[in-house]
Design a protein around this motif. Structure first.
Motif, mmCIF file in Angstrom:
data_model
loop_
_atom_site.group_PDB
_atom_site.id
_atom_site.type_symbol
_atom_site.label_atom_id
_atom_site.label_comp_id
_atom_site.label_asym_id
_atom_site.label_seq_id
_atom_site.Cartn_x
_atom_site.Cartn_y
_atom_site.Cartn_z
ATOM 1 N N ALA A 7 0.325 -56.060 -109.097
ATOM 2 C CA ALA A 7 1.354 -56.593 -108.302
ATOM 3 C C ALA A 7 0.720 -56.449 -107.117
ATOM 4 C CB ALA A 7 2.377 -55.288 -108.314
ATOM 5 N N ILE A 8 1.232 -57.432 -106.396
ATOM 6 C CA ILE A 8 0.589 -57.772 -105.156
ATOM 7 C C ILE A 8 1.789 -57.100 -103.978
ATOM 8 C CG2 ILE A 8 0.097 -59.162 -102.931
ATOM 9 C CD1 ILE A 8 -1.129 -60.930 -105.057
ATOM 10 N N ILE A 9 1.321 -56.003 -103.165
ATOM 11 C CA ILE A 9 2.239 -55.208 -102.253
ATOM 12 C C ILE A 9 2.031 -55.373 -100.788
ATOM 13 C CG2 ILE A 9 3.402 -53.788 -104.043
ATOM 14 C CD1 ILE A 9 1.685 -51.636 -103.045
ATOM 15 N N ALA A 10 2.844 -55.558 -100.129
ATOM 16 C CA ALA A 10 2.655 -55.568 -98.510
ATOM 17 C C ALA A 10 3.706 -55.805 -97.801
ATOM 18 C CB ALA A 10 1.888 -57.000 -98.391
ATOM 19 N N HIS A 11 3.671 -55.585 -96.353
ATOM 20 C CA HIS A 11 4.679 -55.595 -95.513
ATOM 21 C C HIS A 11 5.135 -57.298 -95.412
ATOM 22 C CE1 HIS A 11 7.185 -54.628 -92.206
ATOM 23 N NE2 HIS A 11 6.832 -55.537 -91.372
ATOM 24 N N VAL A 12 6.413 -57.609 -94.947
ATOM 25 C CA VAL A 12 6.953 -58.814 -94.738
ATOM 26 C C VAL A 12 5.972 -59.680 -93.721
ATOM 27 C CG1 VAL A 12 8.857 -60.242 -93.689
ATOM 28 C CG2 VAL A 12 9.417 -58.151 -94.782
ATOM 29 N N ASP A 13 5.612 -60.706 -94.469
ATOM 30 C CA ASP A 13 4.684 -61.806 -93.628
ATOM 31 C C ASP A 13 3.273 -61.554 -93.257
ATOM 32 O OD1 ASP A 13 4.646 -64.192 -92.275
ATOM 33 O OD2 ASP A 13 4.908 -63.298 -90.022
ATOM 34 N N HIS A 14 2.694 -60.350 -94.237
ATOM 35 C CA HIS A 14 1.351 -60.110 -94.196
ATOM 36 C C HIS A 14 0.339 -61.188 -95.081
ATOM 37 C CE1 HIS A 14 1.049 -55.969 -92.277
ATOM 38 N NE2 HIS A 14 1.864 -56.730 -91.640
ATOM 39 N N GLY A 15 1.149 -62.134 -95.677
ATOM 40 C CA GLY A 15 0.242 -63.022 -96.377
ATOM 41 C C GLY A 15 0.173 -63.144 -97.995
ATOM 42 N N LYS A 16 1.195 -62.328 -98.537
ATOM 43 C CA LYS A 16 1.248 -62.012 -100.098
ATOM 44 C C LYS A 16 1.318 -63.245 -100.685
ATOM 45 C CE LYS A 16 4.974 -59.617 -100.791
ATOM 46 N NZ LYS A 16 5.413 -59.563 -99.579
ATOM 47 N N THR A 17 2.293 -64.123 -100.379
ATOM 48 C CA THR A 17 2.717 -65.456 -100.986
ATOM 49 C C THR A 17 1.609 -66.510 -100.993
ATOM 50 O OG1 THR A 17 4.942 -64.887 -101.048
ATOM 51 C CG2 THR A 17 4.441 -67.053 -101.685
ATOM 52 N N THR A 18 0.994 -66.793 -99.840
ATOM 53 C CA THR A 18 -0.183 -67.381 -99.327
ATOM 54 C C THR A 18 -1.374 -67.002 -100.360
ATOM 55 O OG1 THR A 18 0.730 -67.787 -97.271
ATOM 56 C CG2 THR A 18 -1.550 -68.452 -97.638
ATOM 57 N N LEU A 19 -1.716 -65.803 -100.662
ATOM 58 C CA LEU A 19 -2.766 -65.126 -101.267
ATOM 59 C C LEU A 19 -2.468 -65.667 -102.764
ATOM 60 C CD1 LEU A 19 -5.322 -63.474 -101.388
ATOM 61 C CD2 LEU A 19 -3.770 -61.636 -102.046
ATOM 62 N N VAL A 20 -0.999 -65.723 -103.129
ATOM 63 C CA VAL A 20 -0.987 -66.056 -104.594
ATOM 64 C C VAL A 20 -1.448 -67.611 -104.796
ATOM 65 C CG1 VAL A 20 0.843 -66.273 -106.349
ATOM 66 C CG2 VAL A 20 0.525 -64.087 -104.880
ATOM 67 N N ASP A 21 -0.740 -68.302 -103.938
ATOM 68 C CA ASP A 21 -1.345 -69.823 -103.878
ATOM 69 C C ASP A 21 -2.674 -69.873 -103.954
ATOM 70 O OD1 ASP A 21 1.420 -70.179 -103.273
ATOM 71 O OD2 ASP A 21 1.208 -71.239 -101.361
ATOM 72 N N ARG A 22 -3.601 -69.129 -103.173
ATOM 73 C CA ARG A 22 -5.062 -69.440 -103.327
ATOM 74 C C ARG A 22 -5.786 -68.851 -104.700
ATOM 75 N NH1 ARG A 22 -3.346 -72.057 -100.265
ATOM 76 N NH2 ARG A 22 -3.678 -71.890 -97.978
ATOM 77 N N LEU A 23 -5.029 -67.875 -105.262
ATOM 78 C CA LEU A 23 -5.603 -67.559 -106.491
ATOM 79 C C LEU A 23 -5.052 -68.346 -107.835
ATOM 80 C CD1 LEU A 23 -4.135 -63.657 -106.300
ATOM 81 C CD2 LEU A 23 -6.820 -64.584 -106.043
ATOM 82 N N LEU A 24 -3.915 -69.258 -107.538
ATOM 83 C CA LEU A 24 -3.620 -70.298 -108.434
ATOM 84 C C LEU A 24 -4.741 -71.502 -108.221
ATOM 85 C CD1 LEU A 24 0.366 -69.863 -107.829
ATOM 86 C CD2 LEU A 24 -1.095 -69.606 -110.238
ATOM 87 N N GLN A 25 -4.683 -71.733 -106.924
ATOM 88 C CA GLN A 25 -5.777 -73.110 -106.765
ATOM 89 C C GLN A 25 -6.962 -72.920 -107.357
ATOM 90 O OE1 GLN A 25 -5.060 -73.321 -102.700
ATOM 91 N NE2 GLN A 25 -3.106 -74.217 -102.785
ATOM 92 N N GLN A 26 -7.652 -71.457 -107.140
ATOM 93 C CA GLN A 26 -8.933 -71.454 -107.240
ATOM 94 C C GLN A 26 -9.346 -70.964 -108.563
ATOM 95 O OE1 GLN A 26 -11.371 -69.307 -104.216
ATOM 96 N NE2 GLN A 26 -10.030 -70.170 -102.647
ATOM 97 N N SER A 27 -8.377 -70.501 -109.459
ATOM 98 C CA SER A 27 -8.679 -70.364 -110.901
ATOM 99 C C SER A 27 -8.497 -71.538 -111.825
ATOM 100 C CB SER A 27 -7.501 -69.085 -111.166
ATOM 101 O OG SER A 27 -6.257 -69.876 -111.213
ATOM 102 N N GLY A 28 -8.237 -72.630 -111.241
ATOM 103 C CA GLY A 28 -8.081 -73.973 -111.809
ATOM 104 C C GLY A 28 -6.726 -74.086 -112.589
ATOM 105 N N THR A 29 -5.693 -73.347 -112.030
ATOM 106 C CA THR A 29 -4.206 -73.263 -112.459
ATOM 107 C C THR A 29 -3.679 -74.862 -112.207
ATOM 108 O OG1 THR A 29 -4.117 -71.080 -112.259
ATOM 109 C CG2 THR A 29 -2.104 -72.323 -112.830
ATOM 110 N N PHE A 30 -4.086 -75.072 -111.033
ATOM 111 C CA PHE A 30 -3.683 -76.417 -110.808
ATOM 112 C C PHE A 30 -4.903 -77.513 -110.849
ATOM 113 C CE2 PHE A 30 -1.014 -73.920 -107.203
ATOM 114 C CZ PHE A 30 -0.072 -73.771 -107.998
ATOM 115 N N ARG A 31 -4.538 -78.512 -110.968
ATOM 116 C CA ARG A 31 -5.417 -79.827 -111.174
ATOM 117 C C ARG A 31 -5.825 -79.989 -109.639
ATOM 118 N NH1 ARG A 31 -1.356 -82.176 -113.578
ATOM 119 N NH2 ARG A 31 -1.293 -83.567 -112.039
ATOM 120 N N ASP A 32 -7.041 -80.511 -109.464
ATOM 121 C CA ASP A 32 -7.633 -80.907 -107.801
ATOM 122 C C ASP A 32 -6.471 -81.777 -107.342
ATOM 123 O OD1 ASP A 32 -9.581 -79.311 -108.404
ATOM 124 O OD2 ASP A 32 -11.240 -80.745 -108.839
ATOM 125 N N ASN A 33 -5.897 -83.031 -107.851
ATOM 126 C CA ASN A 33 -5.346 -83.764 -107.327
ATOM 127 C C ASN A 33 -3.644 -83.448 -107.243
ATOM 128 O OD1 ASN A 33 -4.919 -83.981 -110.047
ATOM 129 N ND2 ASN A 33 -4.970 -86.201 -109.865
#
Length: 607
Positions: A7-33
């Motif tokens: 689980a990712i835990i943090a205070h409001v607006d410390h960047g949890k959801t943005t971090l999950v975006d990067r993990l999804l992108q860099q693990s190859g979950t999304f296509r490059d395009n």
């Protein structure tokens, strides 16, 4: 493929959801395009507008030969009911901390729960690209916080990474290398243990979150604690006390793959899955094979501290803007909400068409009201009130106390200390936070904070930051000063006239503009004095044959104050209501008839 649940835990607006975006992108979950919305996990409209996570969500990424299930949890204490349950289905947590702000109250709230469950966190200090970052100091503050929360030796020996989720990099030092988030993936695989589950026992799973789907019905998500399960298998569910709730067949089994839920035929111990086919099972129930007799222990939920009354809209404008106005529809909707949200309790109010809704805080209840008005509901909402309890030994009345952490410019710290002191808050800590800022910690009664945020922003010229979290119960602290000003109440029903409002402006600021519908008993502005004043906002200019020169100048109205839902709820007094419709938020007196108002106020004085 091995499994890791974090689980990712943090205070409001410390960047949890943005971090999950990067993990999804860099693990190859999304296509490059592939085009993906920013903050992909915040799917709810209110989450996007407010920039906060309200509902816990699950996603899954594959890193080399490991499947990592990631849960993005709410950071706001009002949604703590979600957090407590989520932590019971993961084996590790990533604690995300802002490199400038450091650990905040909600960080402490969620981290305390994670440590009590024996989880060993990974600390990620985010936003080190900010010019005001102080990464190493923040690292020391995190260690102090772990120690203050009674972390054991293994938990105190936490690994730390630094990075910028926005720029998509994580490293072992604030200087970089600034390549990718790969060091975080590697640390999760190395540091977070695989799920401790029984692969060969009978099927058992604790329902952790609940949602309603128009096609599949109730969908329950949780981690399989033992055994395996196939679609169409017979299962039963047990309440926390071991009592059987129902028996059914599983109609659908869903596994998380990226942002999507994919139907699977079979799932095994350790995986996080969503299942459909159960009608009465709810959060904290155990779903299991038919031969199991013992329920899985479930986390107790912190009690609600605040309540409001939801009743039908009985104003003259009722039914003109929404299509769901009856008490039956409101009651059914609230019942559905309480099924999926265990932090909310619904009970019958004093009147037959009113419902008492108790929750964790103003924000949680305001989000529920906002969601309902967007669905077409019309309601009248009372002023929030705190829920007291009595000491079982002494019989003394206890009230909820919150820990309030305030960051303000040094020049405003005196004003904040004085104002909160008047509201019966105790000063706990006060120290310099660097950069001309002071951090002040108070323990304040929950009722003292209702409506305080607006005053706080005024006192600090909009520069202060206030965070609060439930602390505990303490003996009642005595009376607290309320709103000092009275209100301007309309005498007539119709559409407001610019000339009338212009003449009323010296009586106080207005909440409405010209040409807006008003009715007798509706609050149209704030009186500049302490008493309520009944006024006529429909009074037009009298035309005569003898027009004096200089009397026909254009009416220039001051822009009215538009109260948001939270501000309106905090503003009203006990004899007032907020009328909520899909198109408007209006303030009104509880009793619209002026004679009835006088009778009730005399009764209140006698009482």
């Amino acid at each position: 493929m091995s499994i890791r649940n974090v689980a990712i835990i943090a205070h409001v607006d410390h960047g949890k959801t943005t971090l999950v975006d990067r993990l999804l992108q860099q693990s190859g979950t999304f296509r490059d395009n592939q085009r993906v919305q920013e903050r992909a996990m915040d799917s709810n409209d209110l989450e996007r507008e407010r920039g906060i996570t309200i509902l816990a969500k699950c996603t899954s990424v594959a890193w080399q030969d490991t499947r990592i299930n990631i849960v993005d949890t709410p950071g706001h204490a009002d949604f703590g009911g979600e957090v407590e349950r989520i932590l019971s289905m993961v084996d590790g947590v990533i604690l995300l901390v802002d490199a400038a702000e450091g650990p905040m109250p909600q960080t402490k709230f969620v981290l305390g729960k994670a440590l009590r469950l024996g989880l060993r966190p990974i600390v990620l200090i985010n936003k080190v690209d900010k010019p005001e970052q102080r990464a190493h100091e923040v690292h020391d503050e995190v260690f102090d916080l772990f120690a203050a929360l009674d972390a054991n030796d293994a938990q105190l020996d936490f690994p730390t990474l630094f990075g910028s989720a926005k720029d998509g990099w994580v490293a072992e030092a604030p200087e970089g290398p600034k390549d990718s988030v790969a060091p975080l993936f590697e640390l999760i695989v190395r540091h977070v243990p695989a799920p401790t589950v029984a692969t060969d026992g009978p099927f058992k799973m604790l329902a952790t979150t609940l949602e309603a789907d128009p096609f599949l019905g109730r969908i329950l998500t949780g981690r399989i604690e033992s055994g395996s399960i196939r679609v169409n298998e017979a299962v039963k569910s047990l309440h926390r006390d071991g009592k059987e709730v129902e028996r059914a067949r599983l109609t659908k089994l869903l596994s998380f793959r990226g942002l999507e839920r994919v139907a699977v035929e079979e799932a095994h111990a350790g995986d996080i899955v969503a299942i459909a086919g159960l009608r009465d099972t709810t959060v904290a129930d155990t779903i299991c094979a038919t031969e199991v007799t013992e329920a899985i222990p479930a986390q107790p939920i912190d009690p609600p501290t605040l309540a409001m009354t939801f009743s039908i809209n009985d104003s003259p404008l009722a039914g003109k803007e929404g299509d769901k106005v009856t008490s039956r529809l409101i009651g059914d909707r609230l019942a559905r909400e309480s099924e999926g949200n265990v932090a909310i309790k619904i009970s019958q109010g004093d009147a037959k068409d009113a419902f008492e809704v108790a929750g964790r805080g103003e924000l949680q209840l305001a989000v529920l009201i906002e969601t309902m008005r967007r669905e077409g509901f019309e309601m009248s909402i009372s002023r929030p009130r705190v829920l007291y309890k009595s000491d079982p030994e002494t019989g003394q009345r206890l009230e909820p106390i919150e820990e309030v952490v305030v960051d303000v410019d040094e020049e405003y710290s005196g004003t904040v200390v004085e104002t909160l002191g008047e509201r019966r808050a105790d000063l706990v800590d006060m120290r310099s936070a660097g950069g001309g800022k002071t951090r002040i910690v108070f323990h304040a009664p929950s009722r003292a904070l209702i409506g305080y945020h607006g005053d706080f922003l005024t006192d600090t010229r909009g520069t202060g930051v206030m965070n609060r979290v439930f602390h505990g119960y303490a003996p009642h602290k005595g009376p607290i000063p309320g709103r000092r000003n009275g209100v301007l109440v309309s005498l007539e029903t119709g559409k407001s006239v610019a000339y009338a409002l212009w003449n009323l402006e010296d009586r106080g600021p207005m909440f409405i503009g010209a040409g807006e519908p008003v009715y007798g008993g509706m609050i149209i502005g704030e009186h500049s004095r302490g008493n309520d004043l009944e006024v006529n906002p429909l009074k037009g200019k009298q035309l005569t044959n003898m027009r004096a020169s200089g009397k026909d100048e254009a009416v220039d109205l001051t822009t009215p104050i538009r109260l948001t839902l939270e501000k309106a709820l905090a503003y009203i007094a006990d004899d007032e209501l907020v009328e909520v419709t899909p198109k408007a938020i209006r303030l009104r007196k509880r009793w619209l008839d002026p004679h009835e108002r006088k009778r009730q106020s005399k009764r209140a004085e006698v009482a």
